[in-house]
Motif scaffolding. Structure first.
Motif, PDB file in Angstrom:
ATOM      1  N   PHE B 120       0.838  -1.196   0.000  1.00 59.36           N
ATOM      2  CA  PHE B 120       0.000   0.000   0.000  1.00 59.36           C
ATOM      3  C   PHE B 120       0.876   1.250   0.000  1.00 59.36           C
ATOM      4  O   PHE B 120       0.685   2.173  -0.785  1.00 59.36           O
ATOM      5  CB  PHE B 120      -0.954   0.028   1.201  1.00 59.36           C
ATOM      6  CG  PHE B 120      -1.620   1.350   1.342  1.00 59.36           C
ATOM      7  CD1 PHE B 120      -2.586   1.746   0.426  1.00 59.36           C
ATOM      8  CD2 PHE B 120      -1.251   2.234   2.346  1.00 59.36           C
ATOM      9  CE1 PHE B 120      -3.173   2.995   0.516  1.00 59.36           C
ATOM     10  CE2 PHE B 120      -1.839   3.491   2.429  1.00 59.36           C
ATOM     11  CZ  PHE B 120      -2.807   3.861   1.521  1.00 59.36           C
ATOM     12  N   ASN B 121       1.896   1.260   0.863  1.00 60.59           N
ATOM     13  CA  ASN B 121       2.767   2.433   0.947  1.00 60.59           C
ATOM     14  C   ASN B 121       3.576   2.640  -0.323  1.00 60.59           C
ATOM     15  O   ASN B 121       3.855   3.776  -0.711  1.00 60.59           O
ATOM     16  CB  ASN B 121       3.689   2.321   2.155  1.00 60.59           C
ATOM     17  CG  ASN B 121       2.966   2.646   3.450  1.00 60.59           C
ATOM     18  OD1 ASN B 121       2.490   3.746   3.638  1.00 60.59           O
ATOM     19  ND2 ASN B 121       2.854   1.661   4.320  1.00 60.59           N
ATOM     20  N   VAL B 127       3.009  10.450  -3.018  1.00 60.48           N
ATOM     21  CA  VAL B 127       2.128  11.488  -2.461  1.00 60.48           C
ATOM     22  C   VAL B 127       1.976  11.390  -0.945  1.00 60.48           C
ATOM     23  O   VAL B 127       1.218  12.134  -0.340  1.00 60.48           O
ATOM     24  CB  VAL B 127       0.714  11.435  -3.101  1.00 60.48           C
ATOM     25  CG1 VAL B 127       0.793  11.764  -4.587  1.00 60.48           C
ATOM     26  CG2 VAL B 127       0.076  10.055  -2.902  1.00 60.48           C
ATOM     27  N   SER B 128       2.720  10.482  -0.314  1.00 65.13           N
ATOM     28  CA  SER B 128       2.479  10.236   1.108  1.00 65.13           C
ATOM     29  C   SER B 128       3.364  11.110   1.997  1.00 65.13           C
ATOM     30  O   SER B 128       4.587  11.144   1.872  1.00 65.13           O
ATOM     31  CB  SER B 128       2.747   8.760   1.386  1.00 65.13           C
ATOM     32  OG  SER B 128       3.187   8.561   2.703  1.00 65.13           O
ATOM     33  N   ALA B 129       2.721  11.804   2.947  1.00 63.53           N
ATOM     34  CA  ALA B 129       3.459  12.685   3.860  1.00 63.53           C
ATOM     35  C   ALA B 129       4.366  11.860   4.781  1.00 63.53           C
ATOM     36  O   ALA B 129       5.485  12.273   5.089  1.00 63.53           O
ATOM     37  CB  ALA B 129       2.488  13.521   4.682  1.00 63.53           C
ATOM     38  N   ALA B 130       3.903  10.686   5.225  1.00 66.41           N
ATOM     39  CA  ALA B 130       4.720   9.862   6.124  1.00 66.41           C
ATOM     40  C   ALA B 130       5.976   9.368   5.396  1.00 66.41           C
ATOM     41  O   ALA B 130       7.057   9.286   5.970  1.00 66.41           O
ATOM     42  CB  ALA B 130       3.909   8.686   6.658  1.00 66.41           C
ATOM     43  N   PHE B 131       5.825   9.059   4.111  1.00 65.99           N
ATOM     44  CA  PHE B 131       6.984   8.624   3.319  1.00 65.99           C
ATOM     45  C   PHE B 131       7.991   9.762   3.184  1.00 65.99           C
ATOM     46  O   PHE B 131       9.193   9.570   3.356  1.00 65.99           O
ATOM     47  CB  PHE B 131       6.515   8.145   1.932  1.00 65.99           C
ATOM     48  CG  PHE B 131       7.640   7.639   1.060  1.00 65.99           C
ATOM     49  CD1 PHE B 131       8.174   6.373   1.258  1.00 65.99           C
ATOM     50  CD2 PHE B 131       8.164   8.424   0.041  1.00 65.99           C
ATOM     51  CE1 PHE B 131       9.214   5.902   0.459  1.00 65.99           C
ATOM     52  CE2 PHE B 131       9.202   7.960  -0.761  1.00 65.99           C
ATOM     53  CZ  PHE B 131       9.726   6.696  -0.543  1.00 65.99           C
ATOM     54  N   SER B 136      13.173  12.432   4.658  1.00 70.58           N
ATOM     55  CA  SER B 136      13.891  13.525   5.335  1.00 70.58           C
ATOM     56  C   SER B 136      14.745  13.010   6.479  1.00 70.58           C
ATOM     57  O   SER B 136      15.876  13.463   6.671  1.00 70.58           O
ATOM     58  CB  SER B 136      12.910  14.526   5.945  1.00 70.58           C
ATOM     59  OG  SER B 136      12.256  15.235   4.960  1.00 70.58           O
ATOM     60  N   ALA B 137      14.193  12.086   7.250  1.00 73.30           N
ATOM     61  CA  ALA B 137      14.911  11.577   8.429  1.00 73.30           C
ATOM     62  C   ALA B 137      16.159  10.794   7.993  1.00 73.30           C
ATOM     63  O   ALA B 137      17.239  10.970   8.566  1.00 73.30           O
ATOM     64  CB  ALA B 137      13.987  10.710   9.268  1.00 73.30           C
TER      65      ALA B 137
END
Lengths: 215, 215
Positions: B120-121, B127-131, B136-137
């Protein structure tokens, strides 16, 4: 190396390095003339940690100074230096003990530590910033009517304990005690967004598995 | 119930409730006269969620409005409503794709999702903010010279997956779809400090076990 090389190798501008020197975040270089100083690999590594705290951890300069002072404090043993450095990191809002919900949350947090037999944390609970952060979090959940008893907290504690083993393994890869404490601070601050983003991704995955329309 | 009772039962002042009504965070009450409205249990529950987002999650009012709009959007299925609400939560700094470290971090993050088979991810990664938060991390860690390849990331992902199962079980306890989405948002925001504080406590415990002076 000179300031210009330190700047090039670290990717931090000379103006910013001078600011960190003035603010005593970075120890002074070794004087080589009236106007010039030399810097070494320790400065480079420290600069990396300062950037981690300030840019990624978004920690105020004053707090970063306290954390770094603990990193350098050779009067403390390994465990205490590590504890003092992490303790100086920001921990969110302080619990308000006049409030009965907070008092109840404190009891729950203590019960959790006892149940887990986390003896070190029990000994220092009254002065520990991480413990106060946990109390605030439980109080907030209870105040909002979400049940936050032991059965709800234990899965988080068990996951945290498993992560701590992996993280301390990483820290033990460093031989030098100062580098170990630096790695512990960097690991605490820098892996927080990794953990939070992966948790959101895992939630999305699990939600899709349970509620998503299969195509 | 009248505004005064809603205030008493929620512990939120009438002035603040009026502000949330004006800002359209809280849906209007049911008109009972030209000057009075009645509120119900849905308002009370929504007020609780607003407090969770703003007070505990420290989320700006505009963002909270977006999250709540997704919670209410009945045109979406369960999974999409949940996703849209969590997606609207703040996710930290945006990755800068012009930068080669970020491009490499994006590849690592994709590799991780493929390795985990988080399909799913993978589908929504772009478009996923969590991705983006994960990218970034990882980029920040690499930029600071800390290795952040798959072996380092996998333990975090596995812990996150186990937590997600527990969390979705909690969410499934609610029957009503809107309450489910509300619980998902509250759970995401409110258990973050629980998770972070327990991680620090677990680190202290493990550090004491390895480096502490036995008394």
């Amino acid at each position: 190396m000179r300031l210009a090389e330190l700047s090039e190798r670290s990717g931090v501008s000379t103006a910013t390095i001078k600011y960190y020197l003035r603010e005593r975040l970075l120890p002074p270089g070794h004087r080589i003339s009236a106007t010039q100083s030399a810097y070494d690999e320790d400065h480079l590594r420290r600069l990396r940690l300062i950037r981690a705290l300030i840019q990624v951890g978004r920690i105020p300069v004053n707090t970063a100074r306290e954390v770094l002072a603990a990193v350098e404090d050779e009067s403390l043993d390994q465990h205490m230096r590590l504890g003092a450095a992490v303790e100086a990191l920001p921990h969110g809002p302080e619990p308000n003990d006049a409030d009965p919900t907070t008092a109840a949350a404190r009891r729950t947090a203590r019960e959790l530590l006892e149940h887990l037999d986390w003896r070190f944390n029990l000994d220092v609970a009254e002065v520990s910033a991480a413990f106060r952060m946990l109390v605030s979090a439980i109080a907030a959940l209870n105040r909002l009517g979400y049940d936050c008893g032991l059965p709800r907290l234990l899965p988080y504690a068990h996951q945290a304990a498993q992560l701590a083993v992996v993280e301390l393994d990483l820290i033990e890869e460093f031989e030098n005690p100062t580098e170990r404490v630096e790695a512990a601070v960097a690991c605490t601050v820098l892996f927080e967004p990794v953990l939070l983003s992966l948790r959101r991704l895992a939630e999305a995955e699990e939600s899709n598995r349970r509620f998503g329309q299969s195509c």
